[in-house]
Write an enzyme that holds these catalytic residues in place. Sequence first.
Site, short mmCIF file in Angstrom:
data_model
loop_
_atom_site.label_atom_id
_atom_site.label_comp_id
_atom_site.label_asym_id
_atom_site.label_seq_id
_atom_site.Cartn_x
_atom_site.Cartn_y
_atom_site.Cartn_z
N LYS A 34 7.82 7.22 3.15
CA LYS A 34 8.39 5.93 2.66
C LYS A 34 8.96 5.06 3.75
CE LYS A 34 9.33 8.11 -1.68
NZ LYS A 34 7.97 8.24 -2.08
N CYS A 35 8.46 5.46 4.86
CA CYS A 35 8.83 4.50 6.23
C CYS A 35 8.18 3.30 6.05
CB CYS A 35 8.66 5.44 7.61
SG CYS A 35 9.20 4.47 8.87
N GLY A 36 8.79 2.30 6.74
CA GLY A 36 7.96 1.05 6.79
C GLY A 36 6.72 1.24 7.71
#
Length: 157
Positions: A34-36
């Site tokens: 879910k990290c950029g």
Amino acid sequence: MSIYQFTATTIDHKEKSLKDYEGYCVLIVNTATKCGLKNQFNGLEALYQKYKDQKFIVLGFPSNQFLNQEPGTDEEVSQTCQLNFGVTFPLFSKVAVNGKNQHPLFHYLTKETSGLLGGAVKWNFTKFLIDRNGNVVERFAPKTEPKDLTTAIEKLL
């Protein structure tokens, strides 16, 4: 000491000795779906595909220590990595990369890279490049794109 002293639990809950990767050039990465920076999964998979026949491997260690960006179960992480990013390199069970519950492997990796980028893991997708003897050679910042590791990897192959 080397990474070969450590074991880790695979994403499908089996104990794995890192000694199994003896003779390989290894890239260890703490990941989060879910990290950029999650699109780096594509670049990591591309590196793995490009060099795997030369005994290069990427090992992904999901971690939920940065802004709850890996909240799912190991099964959910595995499914997301395969379906959304086509990941075929080995993934491990979620680990703590910092703090009192820090996985021993990450304690070793951060201790071995105590220079400019050293100390605690600062964010997802911190990358540790390991030579064929299990020694930490270089640490790369989270924003360093996988494609930018090509020269360093090729030196070790």
